[in-house]
Design a protein around this motif. Structure first.
Motif: not given
Length: 227
Positions: A134-138, A48, A50, A226, A140-142, A52
Motif C-alpha cells: 500500500m502506498k499512502e497518498g491523497e 495497520p 488503510y 484524515y 490512501c491513508k494509513k 483507500y
C-alpha cells in the motif's frame, strides 16, 4: 383535471423533487464536517489498516493475515484472476451490486444503474481487492489501531457478507472485475442514497473506534478527517 391544474401539479412535484435534491446535496456536504472522535481504548496501536478510494468507492484495507484473523480463508486467492498467493493486504468495500459491476468509474455511470441504486431496487455486493503493498497518498491513508479495535472491525466487515449454510462467503460469478486481484461476493443490506458504499466505510471506522464523519454519502466526507 383541467390543463391548468395538471401544470400546477407537475410544477409542484418538480419543486418538491428539486427541494429534496438540494437538501440532500447540502446534507452530503455539511454533515460530514461533524466529526466522530477517536475512541482510545488505551491499548498499543500495532495493526495497520488503510482507507483507500478509487474516486467513487472507499475501501477498508486490512492485513491479509495476522494472529487475529486470516481473510484468505474466506476470500480465497484462487477467486482472483491472478490466483497469486503473496498478497499482503486486502481491501473490502460494500455497495450496490449493479453500481459495482457496471460503474468502475464515474464515466461509466448509467441513469438506470444510479436510479436502482438510489432507491433500494437492487442487490448489494462486497468488493474484495488484494494488494502486495500500500502506498499512502491523497487517495490512501494509513491508520494504526489496537488489537481490540481490529477485532471489532473484522466483526463489522464479516457481518456484511452474505453466507451460505456452511458460513462461507458467496462468490459472485462474473468477469466484471476491475483487475487481476479482485473478486465480488454477495452482501447483506440494500444500497440507497442514504446508505452508500462510503456510508458503510465510514461506519466501519466508527466500529473500529476511529475518526469518522457523523454521516457521509461520499468519500470526501471520510477523507476530510484524515488530511
Amino acid at each position: 383535471m383541467t390543463v391548468k391544474k395538471m401544470v400546477l401539479l407537475i410544477l409542484k412535484t418538480l419543486g418538491i423533487l428539486l427541494g429534496i435534491i438540494v437538501l440532500y446535496v447540502a446534507a452530503g456536504y455539511f454533515l460530514p464536517f461533524i466529526e466522530v472522535s477517536t475512541k482510545d481504548d488505551g491499548q498499543k496501536k500495532e495493526i495497520p489498516i488503510y482507507i483507500y478510494t478509487n474516486g467513487v468507492h472507499t475501501d477498508i484495507v486490512m492485513p491479509v493475515k495476522n494472529d487475529l484473523h486470516d481473510w484468505s480463508t474466506k476470500i480465497p486467492f484462487v477467486n482472483t484472476k491472478s490466483k497469486e498467493t503473496d498478497y499482503r493486504f486486502v481491501g473490502i468495500g460494500w455497495g450496490d451490486k449493479g453500481f459495482y459491476l457496471d460503474t468502475p468509474t464515474w464515466a461509466d455511470l448509467k441513469f438506470s444503474t444510479a436510479f436502482k441504486a438510489a432507491f433500494w431496487l437492487s442487490e448489494s455486493a462486497m468488493h474484495c481487492t488484494y494488494y502486495k503493498e500500500m502506498k499512502e497518498g491523497e487517495d490512501c491513508k494509513k491508520i494504526m489501531i489496537s488489537r481490540n479495535q481490529y477485532k471489532n472491525l473484522v466483526k463489522f466487515v464479516d457481518e456484511k457478507f452474505d453466507k451460505d449454510t456452511s458460513g462461507n462467503y458467496i462468490l459472485v460469478p462474473t468477469d466484471a472485475v476491475y483487475g487481476n486481484n479482485d473478486a465480488f461476493y454477495d452482501a447483506r443490506g440494500k444500497y440507497s442514497f442514504l446508505d452508500t458504499c462510503n456510508t458503510w466505510a465510514n461506519n466501519a471506522l466508527k466500529a473500529a473506534g476511529q475518526k469518522a464523519a457523523w454521516w457521509t454519502p461520499s468519500d470526501y466526507g471520510i477523507f476530510l478527517h484524515y488530511k
